[in-house]
Design a protein around this motif. Structure first.
Motif, PDB file in Angstrom:
ATOM      1  N   LEU A 184      74.290  40.984  38.524  1.00 46.99           N
ATOM      2  CA  LEU A 184      73.291  41.351  39.518  1.00 46.99           C
ATOM      3  C   LEU A 184      72.004  40.576  38.968  1.00 46.99           C
ATOM      4  N   GLY A 185      72.127  39.775  37.843  1.00 44.15           N
ATOM      5  CA  GLY A 185      70.965  38.965  37.531  1.00 44.15           C
ATOM      6  C   GLY A 185      70.146  39.879  36.546  1.00 44.15           C
ATOM      7  N   LEU A 186      70.539  40.956  36.043  1.00 40.72           N
ATOM      8  CA  LEU A 186      69.699  41.646  35.154  1.00 40.72           C
ATOM      9  C   LEU A 186      69.854  41.226  33.577  1.00 40.72           C
ATOM     10  N   ASP A 187      68.907  40.872  32.876  1.00 38.44           N
ATOM     11  CA  ASP A 187      68.889  40.345  31.561  1.00 38.44           C
ATOM     12  C   ASP A 187      68.816  41.697  30.377  1.00 38.44           C
ATOM     13  N   HIS A 188      69.067  41.281  29.346  1.00 39.18           N
ATOM     14  CA  HIS A 188      68.908  42.318  28.169  1.00 39.18           C
ATOM     15  C   HIS A 188      67.245  42.423  28.191  1.00 39.18           C
ATOM     16  N   PRO A 189      66.749  43.734  28.266  1.00 37.99           N
ATOM     17  CA  PRO A 189      65.466  43.972  28.082  1.00 37.99           C
ATOM     18  C   PRO A 189      64.804  43.735  26.915  1.00 37.99           C
ATOM     19  N   HIS A 190      65.670  43.625  25.618  1.00 37.27           N
ATOM     20  CA  HIS A 190      64.876  43.444  24.260  1.00 37.27           C
ATOM     21  C   HIS A 190      65.473  41.943  23.789  1.00 37.27           C
ATOM     22  N   ALA A 191      64.740  41.703  22.958  1.00 32.38           N
ATOM     23  CA  ALA A 191      65.225  39.992  22.220  1.00 32.38           C
ATOM     24  C   ALA A 191      66.361  40.134  21.416  1.00 32.38           C
ATOM     25  N   ASN A 192      67.020  38.926  21.337  1.00 35.38           N
ATOM     26  CA  ASN A 192      68.362  38.950  20.643  1.00 35.38           C
ATOM     27  C   ASN A 192      68.118  39.569  19.198  1.00 35.38           C
ATOM     28  N   ASN A 203      70.726  54.403  32.225  1.00 42.65           N
ATOM     29  CA  ASN A 203      69.534  54.364  32.989  1.00 42.65           C
ATOM     30  C   ASN A 203      69.305  52.890  33.399  1.00 42.65           C
ATOM     31  N   LEU A 204      68.625  52.898  34.745  1.00 42.17           N
ATOM     32  CA  LEU A 204      67.845  51.790  35.162  1.00 42.17           C
ATOM     33  C   LEU A 204      66.467  52.075  35.642  1.00 42.17           C
ATOM     34  N   THR A 205      65.537  51.170  35.308  1.00 39.43           N
ATOM     35  CA  THR A 205      64.192  51.391  35.874  1.00 39.43           C
ATOM     36  C   THR A 205      63.995  51.124  37.394  1.00 39.43           C
ATOM     37  N   GLU A 206      62.895  51.557  37.875  1.00 39.78           N
ATOM     38  CA  GLU A 206      62.410  51.194  39.159  1.00 39.78           C
ATOM     39  C   GLU A 206      62.341  49.612  39.224  1.00 39.78           C
ATOM     40  N   GLY A 207      61.772  49.068  38.171  1.00 43.18           N
ATOM     41  CA  GLY A 207      61.668  47.628  38.073  1.00 43.18           C
ATOM     42  C   GLY A 207      63.043  46.774  38.122  1.00 43.18           C
ATOM     43  N   GLN A 208      64.046  47.268  37.421  1.00 47.45           N
ATOM     44  CA  GLN A 208      65.308  46.668  37.279  1.00 47.45           C
ATOM     45  C   GLN A 208      65.849  46.824  39.050  1.00 47.45           C
ATOM     46  N   VAL A 209      65.871  47.916  39.619  1.00 41.38           N
ATOM     47  CA  VAL A 209      66.141  47.893  40.952  1.00 41.38           C
ATOM     48  C   VAL A 209      65.328  47.222  41.755  1.00 41.38           C
ATOM     49  N   LYS A 210      64.101  46.956  41.606  1.00 43.95           N
ATOM     50  CA  LYS A 210      63.328  46.016  42.422  1.00 43.95           C
ATOM     51  C   LYS A 210      64.068  44.382  42.296  1.00 43.95           C
ATOM     52  N   LEU A 211      64.233  44.268  40.995  1.00 43.82           N
ATOM     53  CA  LEU A 211      64.535  43.099  40.514  1.00 43.82           C
ATOM     54  C   LEU A 211      65.940  42.617  41.299  1.00 43.82           C
ATOM     55  N   ILE A 212      66.831  43.700  41.138  1.00 46.21           N
ATOM     56  CA  ILE A 212      68.136  43.299  41.780  1.00 46.21           C
ATOM     57  C   ILE A 212      67.923  42.817  43.514  1.00 46.21           C
ATOM     58  N   TYR A 213      67.139  43.640  43.944  1.00 45.34           N
ATOM     59  CA  TYR A 213      66.898  43.366  45.359  1.00 45.34           C
ATOM     60  C   TYR A 213      66.157  41.897  45.517  1.00 45.34           C
ATOM     61  N   GLU A 214      65.230  41.679  44.666  1.00 45.08           N
ATOM     62  CA  GLU A 214      64.621  40.366  44.572  1.00 45.08           C
ATOM     63  C   GLU A 214      65.761  39.261  44.512  1.00 45.08           C
ATOM     64  N   ASN A 215      66.476  39.450  43.551  1.00 45.73           N
ATOM     65  CA  ASN A 215      67.554  38.312  43.202  1.00 45.73           C
ATOM     66  C   ASN A 215      68.354  38.092  44.270  1.00 45.73           C
ATOM     67  N   TYR A 216      69.028  39.175  44.857  1.00 46.88           N
ATOM     68  CA  TYR A 216      69.628  38.937  46.291  1.00 46.88           C
ATOM     69  C   TYR A 216      69.039  38.242  47.337  1.00 46.88           C
ATOM     70  N   ASN A 217      67.832  38.823  47.355  1.00 50.15           N
ATOM     71  CA  ASN A 217      67.165  38.619  48.717  1.00 50.15           C
ATOM     72  C   ASN A 217      66.743  36.895  48.582  1.00 50.15           C
ATOM     73  N   SER A 218      66.333  36.672  47.178  1.00 51.49           N
ATOM     74  CA  SER A 218      66.181  34.944  46.864  1.00 51.49           C
ATOM     75  C   SER A 218      67.232  34.244  46.639  1.00 51.49           C
ATOM     76  N   LYS A 219      68.512  34.765  47.003  1.00 51.19           N
ATOM     77  CA  LYS A 219      69.932  34.084  46.941  1.00 51.19           C
ATOM     78  C   LYS A 219      69.984  33.589  45.421  1.00 51.19           C
ATOM     79  N   LYS A 220      69.861  34.426  44.490  1.00 52.66           N
ATOM     80  CA  LYS A 220      70.227  34.080  43.288  1.00 52.66           C
ATOM     81  C   LYS A 220      71.448  34.552  42.791  1.00 52.66           C
ATOM     82  N   LEU A 221      72.163  35.340  43.653  1.00 54.60           N
ATOM     83  CA  LEU A 221      73.451  36.086  43.157  1.00 54.60           C
ATOM     84  C   LEU A 221      74.777  35.418  43.984  1.00 54.60           C
ATOM     85  N   ASN A 222      75.805  36.052  43.410  1.00 55.39           N
ATOM     86  CA  ASN A 222      77.074  35.416  44.242  1.00 55.39           C
ATOM     87  C   ASN A 222      77.013  34.025  43.852  1.00 55.39           C
ATOM     88  N   ARG A 223      76.621  33.380  42.924  1.00 59.13           N
ATOM     89  CA  ARG A 223      77.038  31.992  42.530  1.00 59.13           C
ATOM     90  C   ARG A 223      78.109  31.911  42.067  1.00 59.13           C
TER      91      ARG A 223
END
Ligand SMILES: [Zn+2]
Length: 214
Positions: free
Chosen positions: A124-132, A177-197
């Motif tokens: 869904l285009g979510l990254d790790h929230p913390h650095a490596n 858990n997911l945050t509101e920001g992560q759910v928003k990001l899933i929507y934005e990724n889908y809406n801007s055609k960044k998914l299903n690649r």
């Protein structure tokens, strides 16, 4: 494929997943399919800030002679070959998750309810929230919507790596858990055609261009 619909702040996700065993091991794909469906639907559901999320998953086992069916589909493959012998890996924003044969039993039993939803987060285009390899850090390569997470939120977040959650003293199955920001990001990724690649899967499953995140 994955599909998303949004009506005001209600977001609905629909995943059509094909499940294949590419390993030499014996895996009951029907039992694994049921576990995958249950684990995803449990996590991607509920109220996240202003968003209400619902999810429906279908998981269909397929067999080796049906490889052509994989083109342009969301695929979970059981494999003996996962980078660094990790539990799983996923194609960021793509359509392929590989599960390590060694850990299939723990997923089926529910001892591990986290790996499948975590890898799906990468799809869904979510990254790790913390650095490596850095505890209580921020991943500056992640979206700003993911960077704003607090140290406390990170300890139970689905998208932190396993070692991070364990270092915080949290049970892995309690960090879903997911945050509101992560759910928003899933929507934005889908809406801007960044998914299903689908990358190069057109050439056949064995030539899939792997650009995974663990
Ligand atoms: Zn990961």
């Amino acid at each position: 494929m994955l599909f998303l619909t949004r009506k005001e702040n209600s977001i609905h996700l629909y995943f059509e997943i094909l499940l294949i065993n590419k390993s030499a091991g014996n895996v009951n794909l029907f039992i694994l399919a049921a576990a995958i469906k249950k684990q995803i639907e449990a996590v991607y559901k509920g109220k996240f800030g202003r968003f209400e999320l619902t999810t429906v998953v279908t998981v269909k086992p397929i067999y080796k002679h049906q490889l052509k069916m994989l083109h342009n589909k969301l695929v979970i493959a059981v494999s003996e070959y996962v980078t660094n012998d990790n539990i799983a890996e996923a194609d960021f924003g793509g359509l392929l998750i590989k599960l390590n044969l060694k850990y299939i039993e723990s997923i089926i039993s529910g001892n591990n309810k986290r790996t499948v939803p975590h890898e799906l987060g990468h799809i869904l285009g979510l990254d790790h929230p913390h650095a490596n390899a850095a505890f209580e850090s921020v991943n500056l390569k992640a979206s700003l919507l993911e960077q704003v997470m607090s140290n406390e939120e990170r300890t139970t977040n689905l998208m932190c790596q396993g070692w991070y959650v364990q270092k915080a003293g949290i049970e892995l199955n309690s960090a879903l858990n997911l945050t509101e920001g992560q759910v928003k990001l899933i929507y934005e990724n889908y809406n801007s055609k960044k998914l299903n690649r689908n990358y190069n899967i057109v050439k056949g499953f064995f030539n899939y261009k792997w650009v995974g995140k663990i």
